[in-house]
Design a protein around this motif. Structure first.
Motif, PDB file in Angstrom:
ATOM      1  N   MET A   1      44.792  39.658  52.158  1.00 50.47           N
ATOM      2  CA  MET A   1      44.169  39.590  50.832  1.00 50.47           C
ATOM      3  C   MET A   1      44.543  40.847  50.043  1.00 50.47           C
ATOM      4  SD  MET A   1      40.123  39.238  49.778  1.00 50.47           S
ATOM      5  CE  MET A   1      39.695  40.877  50.349  1.00 50.47           C
TER       6      MET A   1
ATOM      7  N   GLY B   1      44.617  42.565  45.797  1.00 53.30           N
ATOM      8  CA  GLY B   1      44.316  42.451  44.377  1.00 53.30           C
ATOM      9  C   GLY B   1      45.537  42.852  43.570  1.00 53.30           C
TER      10      GLY B   1
ATOM     11  N   THR C   1      42.518  38.257  42.731  1.00 51.70           N
ATOM     12  CA  THR C   1      42.640  38.403  44.178  1.00 51.70           C
ATOM     13  C   THR C   1      43.475  37.247  44.714  1.00 51.70           C
ATOM     14  OG1 THR C   1      40.498  39.487  44.346  1.00 51.70           O
ATOM     15  CG2 THR C   1      41.395  38.561  46.356  1.00 51.70           C
TER      16      THR C   1
ATOM     17  N   THR D   1      45.340  35.517  48.374  1.00 54.76           N
ATOM     18  CA  THR D   1      45.388  35.491  49.841  1.00 54.76           C
ATOM     19  C   THR D   1      46.501  34.552  50.289  1.00 54.76           C
ATOM     20  OG1 THR D   1      43.800  33.671  50.011  1.00 54.76           O
ATOM     21  CG2 THR D   1      42.904  35.918  50.032  1.00 54.76           C
TER      22      THR D   1
END
Length: 418
Positions: free
Chosen positions: A26, A28, A39, A41
């Motif tokens: 993950m 940002g 964000t 992932t």
């Protein structure tokens, strides 16, 4: 359900999480349409997690490679997970030579690696793994700014020497050339500071006695562009003569410092003091009442009993009213039957005197004469002269023409010569 599996002390380097039983990286990056951080992932395996835990350099290399994919997602698009997953094995599990080769084929964020201590020379040569041997968890944003600033200079053929660098650091323009310059001696290597001060002193001596006057056409705090250009040219010429080895950026930042400080001095002066500096030392000896008007029929009266000078009041009137569609201003002395009209759009002016008073229902006759004006400084001299001595005091200022067509010919000659 989301649990953090691994994160580094700095907290914001991409984290490994477990979401619904699946390992994911993950991070940002970028911002949404409301400027809030986004964000992203994508799934990773246990082998990838092991490398991320143990090898900061590979972790940072992966981050650098994924960031362009996040940028491509924009403010609302989805991350290309397949492309992100395809980066995992080549970057985390391959031999250093293969990692270097992979970085030769993909887009990657050079600034991210530089911020974390990458050797810039090795990065430039494509040896990304070797460049990250001294990688740090902590990020140094100024290191990136310095690299980018030097890159922009290199594109312009500017290669800084030690003194050039010291001068730019002294003025605070080493990282950002558009920053208003200031004096920051603490930013300079003490061994170079005396030499820097000699360069600054050269410019100060050359500009001694020069000033940058006000220009109300540019707003209440506006200053004269021509004065700025004169001072900048003077400072640059003096510095180049005395210190011929300096690059253009170093010379330019010194002249910028001289001009910006002169502007600060002008703006800190009350308008009356500025008028005194401009030469209005005689006050309003003849004038007891004046009327100021503009091209939009606005009017302002000045009386001799007013605490401020007529010129100060007039230029404030101009500063309040001047606009692209309002460039003609008049000062009239009704009692004396005379006035001047300033044509800011054309750098010219007219003086108007009453040749014969009207009577018996007849209109008065006026004599109108025209003159070219040399910018705002010329306007200031003429306005001050009129306030002190009326139209007669303007004889010594410029060449006055009674024919408007002659004025146009003179203007064309001036424009073609300039």
């Amino acid at each position: 359900m989301r649990d953090i599996v691994f994160t580094r002390r700095s907290g914001w380097i991409p984290q490994v999480i477990r979401e619904d039983g699946e390992l994911k990286l993950m991070l940002g990056a970028g911002a949404d349409a409301n400027h809030e951080p986004r964000t992203f992932t994508f799934p990773i395996g246990e082998a990838h997690l092991a490398v991320i835990r143990e090898d900061l350099a590979r972790h940072l290399l992966l981050w650098s490679a994924v960031l362009p994919l996040c940028d491509a997602a924009g403010t609302r698009g989805r991350l290309d997970e397949n492309a992100a997953v395809a980066l995992l094995d080549p970057i985390l599990l391959s031999a250093p030579a293969d990692v270097d080769a992979a970085f030769g084929r993909i887009q990657w964020d050079r600034g991210r690696l530089i911020a974390h201590g990458a050797d810039i020379d090795l990065l430039e040569r494509g040896q990304v793994c070797a460049a990250m041997r001294a990688a740090t968890e902590a990020s140094d944003g100024k290191r990136v700014q310095e690299h980018r600033a030097n890159g922009r200079r290199a594109e312009r053929g500017q290669v800084l020497g030690p003194l050039d660098t010291a001068i730019l650091k002294y003025t605070g323009q080493y990282l950002h050339g558009a920053t208003i310059p200031r004096r920051t001696p603490d930013a300079v290597d003490p061994a170079l500071l005396p030499e820097v001060m000699r360069v600054i002193a050269t410019a100060e001596l050359a500009c001694a006695g020069m000033r940058i006057g006000r220009d109300p056409r540019r707003g209440k705090h506006g200053t004269d562009k021509r004065d700025w250009e004169r001072m900048a040219a003077t400072a640059e010429a003096a510095v180049r003569r005395a210190h011929p080895g300096l690059v253009d950026d170093a010379v330019g930042t010194v002249s910028f410092l001289m001009c910006s400080e002169a502007v600060d001095r002008t703006r800190s002066m009350p308008m009356e003091d500025d008028e005194e500096a401009a030469g209005d030392r005689g006050g309003s000896a003849r004038k007891t009442s004046l009327s100021f008007t503009d091209d939009k029929d606005a009017e302002k009266k000045w009386l001799r009993s007013h605490p401020r000078t007529a010129t100060a009041e007039f230029w404030e009137f101009v500063g309040d009213r001047y606009a692209g569609n309002n460039e003609v201003f008049t000062i009239e002395d009704e009692a004396m039957g005379e006035g001047i009209q300033l044509h800011f759009y054309a750098d010219s002016m007219a003086r108007i005197t009453t040749a014969r008073e009207g009577g018996g229902g007849a209109d008065p006759e006026y004599r109108v004469e025209y003159s070219l004006v040399d910018g705002i400084r010329g306007y200031r001299k003429l306005v001050s002269a009129f306030v002190r001595g009326g139209c007669a005091a303007l004889d010594e200022h410029g060449s006055w023409m009674s024919d408007a067509a002659e004025l146009e010919r003179a203007r064309r000659r001036r424009d073609s010569a300039g």
